[in-house]
Design an enzyme around this catalytic site. Sequence first.
Site, mmCIF file in Angstrom:
data_model
loop_
_atom_site.group_PDB
_atom_site.id
_atom_site.type_symbol
_atom_site.label_atom_id
_atom_site.label_comp_id
_atom_site.label_asym_id
_atom_site.label_seq_id
_atom_site.Cartn_x
_atom_site.Cartn_y
_atom_site.Cartn_z
ATOM 1 N N ASP A 183 0.838 -1.201 0.000
ATOM 2 C CA ASP A 183 0.000 0.000 0.000
ATOM 3 C C ASP A 183 0.873 1.252 0.000
ATOM 4 O O ASP A 183 0.590 2.238 -0.678
ATOM 5 C CB ASP A 183 -0.876 0.038 1.268
ATOM 6 N N GLU B 20 -6.505 -10.352 -4.914
ATOM 7 C CA GLU B 20 -6.425 -11.481 -3.976
ATOM 8 C C GLU B 20 -7.554 -12.490 -4.139
ATOM 9 O O GLU B 20 -7.643 -13.441 -3.370
ATOM 10 C CB GLU B 20 -6.381 -10.953 -2.539
ATOM 11 N N GLN C 91 -9.919 -6.492 -6.571
ATOM 12 C CA GLN C 91 -9.378 -5.132 -6.754
ATOM 13 C C GLN C 91 -8.657 -5.046 -8.090
ATOM 14 O O GLN C 91 -8.361 -6.067 -8.707
ATOM 15 C CB GLN C 91 -8.399 -4.841 -5.635
HETATM 16 C C1 BGC Z 1 -5.876 -5.881 -0.120
HETATM 17 C C2 BGC Z 1 -4.379 -5.751 -0.218
HETATM 18 C C3 BGC Z 1 -3.898 -4.705 0.748
HETATM 19 C C4 BGC Z 1 -4.365 -5.021 2.155
HETATM 20 C C5 BGC Z 1 -3.999 -3.945 3.157
HETATM 21 C C6 BGC Z 1 -6.255 -6.179 1.328
HETATM 22 O O1 BGC Z 1 -7.629 -6.210 1.437
HETATM 23 O O2 BGC Z 1 -6.361 -6.902 -0.941
HETATM 24 O O3 BGC Z 1 -4.029 -5.394 -1.532
HETATM 25 O O4 BGC Z 1 -2.519 -4.628 0.714
HETATM 26 O O5 BGC Z 1 -5.768 -5.129 2.143
HETATM 27 O O6 BGC Z 1 -4.575 -2.727 2.839
#
Ligand code: BGC
Length: 757
Positions: A353, A479, A592
């Site tokens: 992030d 994810e 995402q």
């Molecule tokens: C996202 C990740 C992110 C993490 C922390 C997750 O829900 O899929 O991309 O790094 O949250 O914000």
Amino acid sequence: MNNQWIISDNSLDIDSLLKNESIFNVSNGYIGIRGNFEEKYPKNFPTIRGSYINAFYEVEAIPYGEKAYAFPDTMQKIVNIGDAQNIDIIIDGEKFSLFQGTVNEFKRYLDMKHGYYKREIWWTSPKGKEMKINITRIASLSNLELFTIHYEVEKINFNGEVVIESSINGDVKNYTDENDPRLAASGANILNVNSITFENSVVQLTSQTKNSKEMVAITVKHHCNVDYDLTINKDGTSITGVYRLESGESVIEFTKYVVYTDSRRFKDVNSSGKEIVDNLSKKSFNELLKEQYDYLKEFWTTADIKIQGDENLQQGLRYNLFQLLQAVGKDSVSNITAKGLSGEGYEGHYFWDTEIYILPFFTLCQPKLARHLLEYRYKILDVARQRAKELGHKKGSAFSWRTITGEECSSYFPAGTAQYHINADIAYAYIQYYLVTEDMRFIKDFGAEVIFETARIWLEIGHFHHGLFKIDAVTGPDEYTAIVNNNYYTNVMAKYNLKWAVKIYDLLKNTDKETLHSLCKKINLEKEEIDLFHKAYINMYLPYDEDHKIDAQDDSFLSKELWDFKNTPKEKYPLLLNYHPLTIYRYQVLKQADTVLAHLLVEDESDFDTIKNSYDYYEKITTHDSSLSCAVYSIMASKIGYTHKAFNYFIETARLDLDDTHGNTKHGIHTANMGGTWMAIVYGFGGVRIKEDYVCLNPRLPEKWEELKFEFLYKGAIIQVDMRKNKTIIEVKTNYPIQLKIKDTIYKFSDNETVEV
Ligand code: BGC
């Protein structure tokens, strides 16, 4: 009061108490205090009382049913460090509470220009005593260890005794919820109180984490404008000062100076705490307010973005930028957690992030703070090298997916360790920083080593196949799809990483052979390896689908069945809380932005039609279950010309926490999304892109707005962009030659100049 600088909520609605505790947190990158009430809530009221220090952590064993090779044994988590927020006011024997007696007036607000959070209350006690109380809190941006609470109490219809009870409570717990993977499942009891002392008007409570053995001292001093009698009450875990004030004064001012010192930053947390509190409590509360204002004035000079035509969005945007400043670690020991210092969601971990969503804002608006974030990664580079070895690689770095001090804290490798792209993301952030600042010293000291080590990992996990360089068994940003071959995002980012490793090598070879030589010696880097980097990036395989004319998310994604969106009811979102991962992995469904994000970061790899087709394809199957998604879709919609979509996605990001649209703001704010909001303005509506020799601008003002103004720094120049309905005015302040590409024309500036397009 100007609403655009103020966030307020004057209701005492029970359902929004928890959310507001996050919204009204005061933090400064070192400490963070949730917006809890000083006086206690009634029993059974929802509250998560929390105070945190960035990167102050406990270590816990990870319990596995079945454990495989190189799974991390332990994980780290941020610690609720003890509660110094408690202050009770007792008037003629009656304790003030917002939930007893009559609240004649209640206001609470965060002032983002002046940097404080305030509650203004006019209260009548059950027996009819009336008083007005103003309570102001600051987490000092100029003195990072300091949190201050200032009380102003005005007696309205009585002149009797006032007692103030101010305490520090060391008997605190972390928050857990075993049903939400985004929160800690266990391990609430972390701290032992070691000592409590009261000496020379200074109260100090020292605690230690059970496993990591880190120490934290909370050191407190009080000021009061009225004489008082003091009694100290203490037990094994808390200490309370009871201040019995002389009657007579009708206005009481009481300030609590709270200093936090932890063993990750201070050798002796006790003596440092005392020294700092003695020094800082010499400053009056007004002086602290003035310091805070001055700090913020400088911050807002470059950071502020002005929107004409929408107060709500203006407010949301400022809130997000303010929170980024509050959350960002300013000492290179810490970074910026997924929830800032406002809550315990994601356990105080740092993710990609930072590099992809948050650093663009800092790099372009606050480069000094950006350096700290980048230096933090350099500091954990050794751990990343070690992790690469554990994973079976001979060379290179494998930065952990989520971490505090560098060690992998993800126990679910398909959506954790498998996200190797974090290595390219970190390299990317270093390169962008270099392109924006031209700070070659920084590249020599830190960047080159990180870029070489991250580049090496691609040779470790990739291979040549029929002449093409392929990368198998990784997870991309999405994810909802795990462990795939040739994730487009990963491959294209790895290509950028490798290409820049070669470029930096050549640059050093031509300009500073000595530095190159000692760095190569240090990390054992040979010319043959650089040649392999070159061969790998030139031949990098980027999956493309001829049928749809899109970049394919990975080798197998497009042959999967489509998720049945029609028959998925609203309450089944986010999918991750309602379906087994394997169910989700079997379908074409995205959590995402993935390929669409790649098209933002390395747009020159694909032509416009591919970018547009890909957007159209992936948008339909993206749930935006992650808060990291909407900003990217907004930016790319701007690029493609989908102006309504760009605007609607922007609205989603700008007020995500203020309106709690993901329903989990109570666990903390969403910092990546906040960075994304800034990107949606500057990269989206402004069309800014950092290229090798220039910056691009491609202004597209949303129809609903009259004007949009933002500013950023580029190679020492200040670039001010003023977008209006029929023109954009770009003012450049520089005394160094720079180039801007505005729409399709390259402009050269070497002096202060204004261009109108
Ligand atoms: C996202 C990740 C992110 C993490 C922390 C997750 O829900 O899929 O991309 O790094 O949250 O914000």
